[in-house]
Every structure is written in C-alpha cells, then in structure tokens.
Write a protein that holds these residues in place. Structure first.
Motif, short mmCIF file in Angstrom:
data_model
loop_
_atom_site.label_atom_id
_atom_site.label_comp_id
_atom_site.label_asym_id
_atom_site.label_seq_id
_atom_site.Cartn_x
_atom_site.Cartn_y
_atom_site.Cartn_z
N TYR A 52 0.82 -1.22 0.00
CA TYR A 52 0.00 0.00 0.00
C TYR A 52 0.85 1.27 0.00
CZ TYR A 52 -3.45 -3.48 1.31
OH TYR A 52 -4.25 -4.60 1.32
N ASN A 53 2.11 1.12 -0.36
CA ASN A 53 3.03 2.25 -0.33
C ASN A 53 2.56 3.41 -1.21
OD1 ASN A 53 5.77 3.57 -1.61
ND2 ASN A 53 5.98 3.12 0.56
N LYS A 54 2.17 3.10 -2.43
CA LYS A 54 1.71 4.16 -3.34
C LYS A 54 0.43 4.81 -2.83
CE LYS A 54 0.56 5.30 -8.13
NZ LYS A 54 -0.54 6.19 -7.70
N LEU A 55 -0.46 4.00 -2.26
CA LEU A 55 -1.72 4.52 -1.72
C LEU A 55 -1.45 5.59 -0.67
CD1 LEU A 55 -4.89 4.06 -1.56
CD2 LEU A 55 -4.39 2.61 0.41
N TRP A 56 -0.56 5.30 0.28
CA TRP A 56 -0.29 6.24 1.36
C TRP A 56 0.56 7.42 0.88
CZ3 TRP A 56 -3.57 6.02 4.97
CH2 TRP A 56 -4.14 4.81 5.36
N ASN A 57 1.43 7.17 -0.10
CA ASN A 57 2.18 8.28 -0.68
C ASN A 57 1.22 9.28 -1.33
OD1 ASN A 57 5.35 8.50 -0.96
ND2 ASN A 57 4.87 6.32 -0.75
N ASP A 58 0.20 8.76 -2.00
CA ASP A 58 -0.78 9.64 -2.64
C ASP A 58 -1.59 10.41 -1.60
OD1 ASP A 58 0.06 8.78 -5.10
OD2 ASP A 58 -1.61 7.40 -5.44
N LEU A 67 6.24 10.90 1.43
CA LEU A 67 6.48 9.74 2.28
C LEU A 67 7.64 8.91 1.75
CD1 LEU A 67 5.15 8.64 4.85
CD2 LEU A 67 3.76 7.15 3.41
N GLY A 68 7.66 8.66 0.44
CA GLY A 68 8.72 7.88 -0.16
C GLY A 68 8.57 6.38 0.07
N ASP A 69 9.64 5.64 -0.21
CA ASP A 69 9.60 4.18 -0.10
C ASP A 69 10.23 3.68 1.19
OD1 ASP A 69 8.47 3.99 -2.68
OD2 ASP A 69 10.47 4.12 -3.59
N ASN A 70 11.05 4.49 1.82
CA ASN A 70 11.81 4.05 2.99
C ASN A 70 11.40 4.88 4.21
OD1 ASN A 70 13.73 2.96 4.71
ND2 ASN A 70 15.36 4.31 4.00
N PHE A 71 10.52 4.33 5.02
CA PHE A 71 10.05 5.05 6.20
C PHE A 71 9.69 4.06 7.30
CE2 PHE A 71 6.33 4.28 3.58
CZ PHE A 71 5.40 3.80 4.49
N SER A 72 9.58 4.56 8.52
CA SER A 72 9.19 3.73 9.66
C SER A 72 8.06 4.41 10.41
CB SER A 72 10.37 3.52 10.60
OG SER A 72 10.78 4.76 11.16
N VAL A 73 7.29 3.61 11.14
CA VAL A 73 6.20 4.14 11.96
C VAL A 73 6.38 3.65 13.39
CG1 VAL A 73 3.71 4.24 12.33
CG2 VAL A 73 4.60 4.15 10.00
N THR A 102 10.99 9.44 7.74
CA THR A 102 11.57 9.19 6.44
C THR A 102 13.01 9.69 6.51
OG1 THR A 102 11.17 11.32 5.35
CG2 THR A 102 9.29 9.80 5.50
N PRO A 103 13.83 9.42 5.50
CA PRO A 103 15.20 9.95 5.54
C PRO A 103 15.26 11.47 5.60
CG PRO A 103 15.04 8.19 3.91
CD PRO A 103 13.64 8.48 4.36
#
Length: 239
Positions: A52-58, A67-73, A102-103
């Motif tokens: 769901y990376n693209k969904l949350w980036n959008d 948000l990007g591809d490399n993140f933590s929660v 994110t970075p």
C-alpha cells in the motif's frame, strides 16, 4: 391501523441489501473504532504494509508530504526531552500516537476520536500539541540526533464531528487538521487497491462512523444498521 400505514415509510430495499452485504468484523464486535489507541494501531499497521506504499504516498501527498519508499512508523513514542535546560522554557512529554520517519522528514500524527486536545494547566491552551512540536523541533536542531536537519510535519487526525478547537495561533499554523472524512473519501476512491484485503476493508468500513458532522447522525446510522440486520435475519436473508 390506517394512521400506522400512512405514517410509516417502507424499508429501502437497496439500502437494506447494502448494509447486509457488509460483513460484521472484529472492529465492530470489539468496538475498536471507539478506541484511539487500537485505531492508531490499525492505522500504523496499514501504513507500513509495502503493497500500500503508493496509496499512502498519494494520501500524504495531498498535504504536501513526501512519504517515499523508505520510512518507519513508531507507536506511542515518548516526547520527553532529557535536557533540563531546554525543558525549563519549553514543555515536553506525553506520547505521540504515530511518529513517521523518512530519511528527510518527521511526520507527527495525533489521533483524536472521542477526546479533545489534552492540556497541562501551566502549559496553556493546546499544550499537548505544543509538547510534541517542541520535541520534534528539538530533535531537528540537535546535531547528534538521527533526525537532525529533517523537515517537520504535524497532523491532527479527528472525526468530522470532533475537530479539535485550538486557540493558540502558533499550533493552528503548525498543525494540519485532517478529518476521517478526508481519509474515508480518499480510500473510497481508491478501494480497488485494497478490496482483496478483508482486514483493510473492515478498517475502511468501520471508519465511516467518524465521517458524520455530529454524533447524533452517527448514532442514527448505527441504529439503522442494527435494525436492518435484524430485518435481514428475520427474513432469512444471507448476511
């Protein structure tokens, strides 16, 4: 008898079938949707799912957050700064519902469902938001911190019927106020992305109660759903 017939509307069959088609989930059974902590757990979980990376980036992109591809929660990160010199003038403490890293950025998300913004008497209005703000600003300015130099984004997520009122101008400007209706409407338009995932669908559907303008509208919706399900059970319609 004639008065009853004339003043009673027939059940909307289309609406009946729509409600009956929605499966009762553990979100409903355990009333997870009314718990800020449990709902935050679910939100954090779905944000970190790679598919769901693209969904949350959008979604975050709608608020100019990359948000990007490399993140933590991180859930419930302590916002206490162990620096007496700083704390003396800048209140810190409490726990951040969702800290997304994110970075390049820190994204602080405060999830409010039934409660309002907590305050400490000596901190003044909007103290909870101020403490989280001070914490992130401190990390960004500390050259020894992993977050040194990062952008900061502050979000309050709340039901449509309980948008917090923050009188303190600095916090109003610092935070972006997002409602569950914003999130629900976005996910509804992108439902094809997660409709195969029963857990995500249940999370999405139970979020609907937080999209109403006031609590009475939600209570009416909840009562109507229970009533329609009883009708379906009585008529032996499949649930």
């Amino acid at each position: 008898m004639s008065l009853w017939v004339e003043s009673t509307n027939k059940v909307d069959n289309e609406k009946l079938h729509e409600i009956v088609r929605r499966k009762v989930s553990l979100f409903d059974i355990c009333q997870i949707q009314n718990s800020e902590n449990l709902f935050s757990n679910a939100l954090g979980y779905f944000i970190t799912r790679k598919e769901y990376n693209k969904l949350w980036n959008d979604f975050f992109g709608k608020f100019d957050i990359e948000l990007g591809d490399n993140f933590s929660v991180t859930r419930e990160e302590s916002a206490k700064i162990e620096d007496a010199r700083y704390n003396k003038k800048n209140p810190t403490g409490g726990r951040i519902d969702l800290m997304i890293r994110t970075p390049k950025a820190m994204i602080i998300v405060e999830n409010k469902i039934k409660s309002d913004i907590n305050s400490i008497k000596e901190d003044g209005d909007g103290a909870q938001l101020l403490r989280y703000y001070n914490y992130a600003e401190y990390l960004a300015c500390d050259k020894n911190s992993q977050d040194a130099g990062k952008e900061r984004h502050y979000i309050v997520l709340s039901p449509q019927y309980n948008v917090p009122e923050v009188k303190e101008e600095q916090m109003r400007k610092a935070y972006t106020f997002v409602t569950y209706k914003d999130l629900y409407d976005f996910l509804e338009k992108n439902k094809s992305v997660f409709e195969h995932d029963a857990n995500f669908v249940a999370f999405f559907e139970t979020m609907k109660r937080h999209t109403y303008e006031n609590v009475n509208d939600y209570l009416y919706y909840d009562m109507q759903e229970k009533f329609f399900r009883r009708i379906a059970d009585y008529n032996n319609q499949p649930v």
